[in-house]
Design an enzyme around this catalytic site. Structure first.
Site, PDB file in Angstrom:
ATOM      1  N   MET A   1      33.226  34.187  37.052  1.00 34.12           N
ATOM      2  CA  MET A   1      34.563  34.750  37.147  1.00 34.12           C
ATOM      3  C   MET A   1      35.380  33.986  38.172  1.00 34.12           C
ATOM      4  O   MET A   1      35.083  34.029  39.362  1.00 34.12           O
ATOM      5  CB  MET A   1      34.479  36.216  37.554  1.00 34.12           C
ATOM      6  N   CYS A   2      36.369  33.244  37.714  1.00 35.22           N
ATOM      7  CA  CYS A   2      37.333  32.547  38.558  1.00 35.22           C
ATOM      8  C   CYS A   2      36.760  31.285  39.201  1.00 35.22           C
ATOM      9  O   CYS A   2      35.557  31.148  39.398  1.00 35.22           O
ATOM     10  CB  CYS A   2      37.887  33.453  39.655  1.00 35.22           C
ATOM     11  N   ARG A   3      37.646  30.389  39.538  1.00 37.00           N
ATOM     12  CA  ARG A   3      37.379  29.196  40.334  1.00 37.00           C
ATOM     13  C   ARG A   3      38.530  29.085  41.333  1.00 37.00           C
ATOM     14  O   ARG A   3      39.688  29.356  40.992  1.00 37.00           O
ATOM     15  CB  ARG A   3      37.321  27.930  39.501  1.00 37.00           C
ATOM     16  N   ASN A  41      38.532  30.422  32.281  1.00 37.75           N
ATOM     17  CA  ASN A  41      39.393  31.049  33.283  1.00 37.75           C
ATOM     18  C   ASN A  41      40.843  30.948  32.836  1.00 37.75           C
ATOM     19  O   ASN A  41      41.609  30.116  33.324  1.00 37.75           O
ATOM     20  CB  ASN A  41      39.181  30.350  34.635  1.00 37.75           C
ATOM     21  N   ASN A 115      36.719  35.184  44.318  1.00 37.46           N
ATOM     22  CA  ASN A 115      35.935  34.791  43.154  1.00 37.46           C
ATOM     23  C   ASN A 115      34.748  35.720  43.079  1.00 37.46           C
ATOM     24  O   ASN A 115      33.845  35.642  43.920  1.00 37.46           O
ATOM     25  CB  ASN A 115      35.487  33.329  43.279  1.00 37.46           C
TER      26      ASN A 115
END
Length: 265
Positions: A1-3, A41, A115
């Site tokens: 989940m997310c960067r 993402n 994140n």
């Protein structure tokens, strides 16, 4: 989940950090190499940066994928800064907050990104939410776990805690309230970066400086460059992985790593 990624160094176009490298954040939005949770993402993105002689950062955020935003492509080509924090988002749950839920969150001189995911949200977070002053709780930017985490960190910053302490204490409280949460946090004030590795990947890169000027008022021929990111943006040999359960605090010339303890039952 997310960067996410933060960079301190000589002023340069945003694209030199976020677009040009082979595995830059833009590419990580559709093809991350080390992301452990989620695959794409595309649920929003944001960039925050600092200008000369202004401690309050500017932001550009959108609810859609970064690769589809032509305005960002132009912005990244011409806007220059020596202090940047950016993120691409994979939402844990669908929500109506859109752009407001995209990092970086901001207040005063600070930019923040999360994140990860808070286990048991929102029930697990209720006791911690109750510790915030009502005005701060009602002022949350969005109705998501990342926004609450930011509110908790921001409360500590406003009480005078240094960047690293604000993150470390927040992570300890959150991990105790919601065991199993992923709490990779990233925070900057334009002169330093603090980050936590807690449940997902975190890397850093340091490079000697060759330019005297920066965007935050500090000068000197030895000004360096430091990048902290969810994953490397290229295959250069200088990248170092941060161990899980670690606090990182960095400037342009120095990186310090401190182990974080699991909260006691």
């Amino acid at each position: 989940m997310c960067r996410h990624i933060a960079c301190l160094g000589p002023a340069e176009p945003l694209g030199e950090v976020l677009v040009r490298p082979r595995h830059a954040l833009v590419r990580q939005s559709w093809e991350p190499r080390r992301q452990r949770h989620g695959t794409v993402n595309a649920d929003g993105f944001g960039v925050g940066w600092y200008a000369d002689d202004d401690p309050v950062p500017a932001r550009y955020r959108r609810a859609g994928p970064i690769w589809a935003d032509l305005s960002f492509a132009d912005l990244a080509r011409v806007v220059r800064s020596g202090a940047v924090l950016a993120a691409v988002r994979d939402a844990t749950e669908a929500g109506a907050d859109g752009e407001a839920a995209a990092a970086p969150f901001a207040a005063g001189p600070w930019l923040f990104s999360h994140n990860g995911a808070l286990t048991g949200w929102p029930v697990s977070a209720a006791p911690l939410a109750a510790t915030l002053p009502p005005a701060e709780l009602l002022g949350m930017a969005a109705r998501c776990d990342s926004a609450l985490i930011w509110a908790l960190v921001l409360h500590r910053l406003r009480e005078g805690d240094p960047l690293g302490q604000a993150l470390a204490d927040s992570v300890t409280d959150l991990a105790a309230a919601a065991p199993g949460s992923r709490l990779n946090l990233l925070l900057t004030d334009g002169t330093a970066i603090a980050a936590t590795a807690w449940g997902d990947t975190l890397w850093y890169l340091t490079e000697p400086g060759t330019t005297a000027s920066t965007t935050t008022g500090s000068t000197g021929a030895d000004a360096g460059r430091t990048v902290v990111a969810s994953e490397p943006y290229d295959d250069g040999p200088g990248w170092r992985e941060v161990p899980d359960r670690t606090l990182l605090v960095a400037t342009r010339t120095d990186v310090q790593l401190t182990p974080l303890k699991e909260p006691t039952a």
